[in-house]
Design a protein around this motif. Structure first.
Motif, mmCIF file in Angstrom:
data_model
loop_
_atom_site.group_PDB
_atom_site.id
_atom_site.type_symbol
_atom_site.label_atom_id
_atom_site.label_comp_id
_atom_site.label_asym_id
_atom_site.label_seq_id
_atom_site.Cartn_x
_atom_site.Cartn_y
_atom_site.Cartn_z
ATOM 1 N N ALA A 245 0.810 -1.213 0.000
ATOM 2 C CA ALA A 245 0.000 0.000 0.000
ATOM 3 C C ALA A 245 0.845 1.265 0.000
ATOM 4 O O ALA A 245 0.487 2.257 -0.644
ATOM 5 C CB ALA A 245 -0.937 -0.001 1.209
ATOM 6 N N ASP A 246 1.971 1.255 0.711
ATOM 7 C CA ASP A 246 2.735 2.490 0.912
ATOM 8 C C ASP A 246 3.872 2.678 -0.083
ATOM 9 O O ASP A 246 4.336 3.801 -0.281
ATOM 10 C CB ASP A 246 3.298 2.535 2.335
ATOM 11 C CG ASP A 246 2.214 2.701 3.385
ATOM 12 O OD1 ASP A 246 1.090 3.068 3.010
ATOM 13 O OD2 ASP A 246 2.487 2.446 4.578
ATOM 14 N N THR A 698 3.264 2.367 13.324
ATOM 15 C CA THR A 698 3.975 1.303 12.621
ATOM 16 C C THR A 698 5.366 1.840 12.283
ATOM 17 O O THR A 698 5.579 3.052 12.254
ATOM 18 C CB THR A 698 3.258 0.880 11.329
ATOM 19 O OG1 THR A 698 3.292 1.968 10.390
ATOM 20 C CG2 THR A 698 1.817 0.487 11.590
ATOM 21 N N THR A 699 6.316 0.941 12.022
ATOM 22 C CA THR A 699 7.651 1.417 11.666
ATOM 23 C C THR A 699 7.582 2.166 10.340
ATOM 24 O O THR A 699 6.829 1.811 9.435
ATOM 25 C CB THR A 699 8.647 0.253 11.552
ATOM 26 O OG1 THR A 699 8.225 -0.637 10.512
ATOM 27 C CG2 THR A 699 8.761 -0.490 12.862
ATOM 28 N N ALA A 730 1.742 13.011 4.146
ATOM 29 C CA ALA A 730 2.370 12.365 5.306
ATOM 30 C C ALA A 730 1.629 11.100 5.735
ATOM 31 O O ALA A 730 2.023 10.460 6.721
ATOM 32 C CB ALA A 730 2.438 13.344 6.478
ATOM 33 N N SER A 731 0.586 10.729 5.029
ATOM 34 C CA SER A 731 -0.223 9.576 5.431
ATOM 35 C C SER A 731 0.526 8.263 5.218
ATOM 36 O O SER A 731 1.453 8.174 4.410
ATOM 37 C CB SER A 731 -1.545 9.560 4.666
ATOM 38 O OG SER A 731 -1.331 9.343 3.284
ATOM 39 N N PHE A 732 0.088 7.243 5.925
ATOM 40 C CA PHE A 732 0.649 5.906 5.788
ATOM 41 C C PHE A 732 -0.397 4.903 6.242
ATOM 42 O O PHE A 732 -1.451 5.271 6.774
ATOM 43 C CB PHE A 732 1.944 5.763 6.598
ATOM 44 C CG PHE A 732 1.761 5.935 8.083
ATOM 45 C CD1 PHE A 732 1.564 4.833 8.913
ATOM 46 C CD2 PHE A 732 1.807 7.205 8.661
ATOM 47 C CE1 PHE A 732 1.403 4.988 10.287
ATOM 48 C CE2 PHE A 732 1.646 7.372 10.036
ATOM 49 C CZ PHE A 732 1.438 6.262 10.849
ATOM 50 N N THR A 733 -0.107 3.629 6.037
ATOM 51 C CA THR A 733 -1.041 2.580 6.416
ATOM 52 C C THR A 733 -0.838 2.230 7.888
ATOM 53 O O THR A 733 0.240 1.790 8.303
ATOM 54 C CB THR A 733 -0.833 1.324 5.553
ATOM 55 O OG1 THR A 733 -0.984 1.689 4.180
ATOM 56 C CG2 THR A 733 -1.845 0.251 5.902
ATOM 57 N N ILE A 740 -3.900 6.565 7.128
ATOM 58 C CA ILE A 740 -4.204 7.607 8.114
ATOM 59 C C ILE A 740 -3.161 8.714 8.074
ATOM 60 O O ILE A 740 -2.039 8.523 7.604
ATOM 61 C CB ILE A 740 -4.247 7.022 9.545
ATOM 62 C CG1 ILE A 740 -2.883 6.408 9.914
ATOM 63 C CG2 ILE A 740 -5.374 6.017 9.700
ATOM 64 C CD1 ILE A 740 -2.727 6.044 11.366
ATOM 65 N N VAL A 741 -3.574 9.885 8.576
ATOM 66 C CA VAL A 741 -2.638 10.930 8.976
ATOM 67 C C VAL A 741 -2.649 10.944 10.489
ATOM 68 O O VAL A 741 -3.688 11.178 11.110
ATOM 69 C CB VAL A 741 -3.031 12.310 8.415
ATOM 70 C CG1 VAL A 741 -2.032 13.371 8.866
ATOM 71 C CG2 VAL A 741 -3.126 12.274 6.898
#
Length: 794
Positions: A245-246, A698-699, A730-733, A740-741
């Motif tokens: 996803a990222d 998350t890492t 800046a969002s990530f899984t 999410i942010v």
């Protein structure tokens, strides 16, 4: 819906049919046509035919002969119509004008054979230019990434698209949006780089250029292909949903939303045991339901039957067709196989629901209608075909400009640019080889190698040709071959180097297909040592004590160990295309100030498993492992022949709250920095902006690219570079699998590379944790404004 076959099987009346009415939308026209077609006519629109494929087994791809063996005659193939024609220009050398006329004749036959007069959609490869004989060859995608110049890539793609359209082609199988994860993978040269933001912004630019020229851009390879185990082509992919996803998916989303691509090609890969070609969650749930894609999904070549023969998830051809259709593949390429008689029989037996056929057919017809193929005034032969030229001066100029901007100067102790009057030796196996400038998917390497009697079809000067023009008395010795273990030529190369003031040592790759090269599809590497005995040549020449300019003409980054530190200069060039020899010679002699930046890191050690810069802390050097993965040169690195200072970094005011400036989780922030050319010649700096998130649920990668800008400056001139960054970037899984942010402290870092930070700006994302979806902001806005000139400079 079930087929409703008209009683009269003759030609349908023309002129008044609703599916030809331009006043109706493409969807309305397609909906009017689908119920009129028989099952055989429907399925005929869902296949391509590779009319130029070679049954000898010497074709483009493995298994090609297996798949086309026993193909029926042309008249039988087209009797119900035809969906696509596969690579009429890209299978064998053909004069462009003759090829366009031949294609037009085939289209006339296809339309005449169809009760509804529907021509085929024609596709070609176009990764480094229209893959046709005598067509301009541009730099390979790693070169696009090295330029950090999406606007120039868009200009290139526009020229490629217009040449294809003039030849009668409708669809291009490009760009490749796979994010590099293991440099040993042979197709690393086809990728734009190892960072999803760079790949996505550059890939979207390519798509815009192609689509605006009227060509359907096809995004490859959806998804995960570049993350195969051990860098082996088609090997299983060990990847979790967050990495997918990222890292892997964002470039595809950017190319669809920001570029407007109308087609997607599946990946050959399997992720966690599920081949992409049968993954309904990927090809329908994500691509269509979540992202809203409405175009066509085409199968990578033979990927449908591979579900049976290679993956073992289908019992036979009909079962493979069922799985692919259900997942969301609309068209089988390159030629009719599982979507032929096996699929017809499966529908008639009830094993496959005809509604799946209709769903795919509707998408195919809508695209053909958008292309004008069902219009009354459609013509088999494009108006420009009679004067068709696929390689003109304007195209060569774009190829040259992109090649110049793609050259990356990694190291320089002052030996470059080459000073006039110095005795120069040019050594190395790629120095006088035009093919060493060309990637795997260029026509000369992809197809032309099997037809040597036709020649290259283009003028492609080698580095030696071009450097000889600029450096009088140049001495040349190859030293060794690109591959093999013959070291007999090294002594002569050492003598030439020892007698020179400077030695330019050019080593690298020869692109090819499936083991016929050292880089390219199916040409995976066991490690990252230079091919053959080139490393022996490098060490022997360095031992002479003559200053050495090491030039790497490659399709992947190679690890040079300690040797790179002994070189006076190191230059990286990723398959620069037909004008690459000129671009390199101009950089070496100073006619061009290099401005390229690394789209991939250059590893230090060949044996340590390669890893990209996108890694959390434990992926970097640590005390818990004896292996140090620190690259010799990091992502984003590159030098030039002038100097720049970076000053006055500015972040938003912190206000009265104290602590870092606030950055709302649903807002944006703007940061600025001033860059000045403090040298004595014009140059271009590439300002890069990275995000660092020190604490997250998350890492996270230590840093990741979120913006960049090319900044050309005259001596003494300065510019203020502003980046407006949406919080969405800046969002990530997160832990629960949703994007999410997350509120908290972060840093935006101005960097000369991912490993060289010029300024750090602490910020605080404020507000409640926010979930973002497919409509999130994808781009950081960039603004470059003049900040005056130092009158004492220059």
């Amino acid at each position: 819906m079930r087929s409703q076959v008209p009683v009269d099987d003759g030609p349908a009346p023309r002129g008044t049919e609703p599916w030809r009415d331009p006043r109706r939308s493409p969807a309305q026209r397609a909906d009017a046509l689908v119920p009129l077609m028989s099952l055989e006519e429907k399925i005929a629109q869902l296949v391509g035919v590779w009319v130029g494929a070679e049954a000898s087994g010497e074709g483009v791809a493995p298994h090609q002969a297996d798949m086309i063996d026993g193909a029926p005659p042309w008249s039988t193939i087209i009797r119900h119509g035809l969906g696509q024609l596969t690579r009429p220009f890209g299978t064998a050398p053909v004069d462009p004008v003759v090829g366009a006329r031949s294609l037009a004749a085939s289209q006339a036959q296809i339309a005449a054979a169809s009760r509804f007069g529907i021509p085929a959609q024609v596709h070609e490869e176009c990764l480094t230019g229209f893959a046709a004989w005598r067509a301009t060859v541009y730099p390979t995608p790693l070169g696009w990434g090295a330029s950090f110049h999406p606007e120039l890539v868009e200009e290139m793609a526009g020229r490629i698209g217009r040449s294809m359209r003039a030849a009668g082609v409708h669809q291009g199988l490009a760009p490749v949006l796979d994010v590099t994860r293991d440099y040993r993978w042979g197709r690393t040269e086809e990728t734009i780089g190892e960072d999803p933001y760079l790949v996505g912004t550059t890939g979207a630019a390519y798509v815009r250029g192609l689509e605006r020229a009227g060509i359907v851009a096809t995004l490859k390879h959806f998804a995960g292909y570049s993350a195969s185990r051990g860098g082996r082509n088609l090997a299983p992919v060990s990847m979790g949903p967050r990495e997918l996803a990222d890292v892997i998916l964002p470039p595809f989303e950017m190319a669809l939303r920001l570029g407007g691509a109308r087609s997607v090609m599946n990946s050959y890969a399997e992720i966690d045991g599920l081949p992409a070609a049968s993954d309904e969650g990927l090809l329908t749930g994500l691509l269509r339901d979540e992202w809203g894609f409405t175009g066509t999904v085409v199968a990578d070549y033979f990927a449908v039957r591979f579900l049976e023969t290679l993956h073992g998830v289908a019992a036979d051809a009909a079962d493979a067709a069922r799985l692919a259709l259900r997942a969301g593949i609309d068209v089988e390429l390159p030629t009719v196989d599982a979507f032929g008689e096996p699929l017809v029989a499966a529908v008639r037996s009830g094993a496959v629901d005809e509604a799946l056929i209709d769903r795919a057919l509707r998408r195919v017809l809508i695209q053909k209608i958008e292309l004008g193929l069902l219009d009354e005034d459609w013509q088999e032969l494009p108006e420009d075909a009679a004067n068709l030229r696929l390689d003109d001066e304007a195209s060569r100029d774009v190829a040259l400009r992109l090649a110049r901007e793609s050259v990356v100067l990694l190291r320089n102790d002052g030996v470059l640019p080459l000073a006039p009057g110095r005795r120069v030796a040019l050594v190395g196996p790629v120095a006088d080889d035009p093919m060493a400038l060309l990637g795997c998917y260029t026509f000369p390497n992809h197809v032309g190698v099997r037809h040597p009697e036709h020649g290259l079809g283009l003028e492609i000067p080698s580095l030696r040709d071009e450097l000889t023009r600029l450096v009088p008395g140049l001495v040349h010795e190859p030293g060794c071959a690109i591959t093999g273990d013959d070291t007999s030529g090294i002594a002569a190369a050492v003598t030439a180097a020892a007698q020179a003031d400077v030695c330019v040592l050019a080593v690298g790759d020869r692109a090819g297909m499936f083991g016929r090269g050292t880089s390219g599809e199916g040409c995976d590497a066991p490690d990252l040592r230079l091919p053959g005995v080139q490393a022996d040549l490098v060490r022997a020449v360095l031992d002479t004590g003559t200053p050495v300019v090491l030039v790497l003409m490659t399709g992947r980054p190679y690890a040079l160990g300690p040797d790179h530190e002994r070189a006076a200069a190191v230059v990286q060039a990723f398959f620069l295309g037909q004008r690459g020899g000129q671009a390199l010679a101009e950089v070496l002699t100073g006619a061009v100030n290099p401005s390229g930046r690394l789209p991939v890191s250059v590893p230090r050690d060949a044996g340590g498993l390669p890893g990209t810069y996108l890694t959390p802390p434990l992926g970097r050097r640590s005390e818990v492992s004896s292996i140090d993965p620190t690259p010799a040169y990091p992502f984003g690195h590159g030098l030039g022949y002038t100097t720049f200072t970076w000053s006055d970094p500015v972040a938003p005011d912190a206000g009265e709250t104290g602590g870092p400036p606030a950055w709302p989780v649903d807002g944006e922030t703007t940061v600025r920095i001033t860059v000045r050319n403090t040298g004595d010649r014009p140059g271009t700096e590439v300002v890069q902006l990275y995000l660092h998130d020190p604490v997250a649920q998350t890492t996270r990668p230590v840093v990741r690219l979120v913006g960049y800008a090319r900044v050309p400056l005259d001596p003494g001139a300065a510019a203020q570079v502003s980046f407006t960054v949406p919080a969405d970037v800046a969002s990530f899984t997160g832990r629960d699998g949703r994007r999410i942010v997350e509120p908290g402290d972060v840093e935006l870092r101005f960097g000369r590379s991912s490993g060289d930070t010029a300024a750090t700006l602490p910020l605080r994302l404020t507000g409640a944790q926010r979930q973002v979806g497919a409509r999130r902001h994808l781009l950081t806005a960039v603004r470059v404004e003049s900040a005056g000139t130092d009158p004492q400079a220059g």
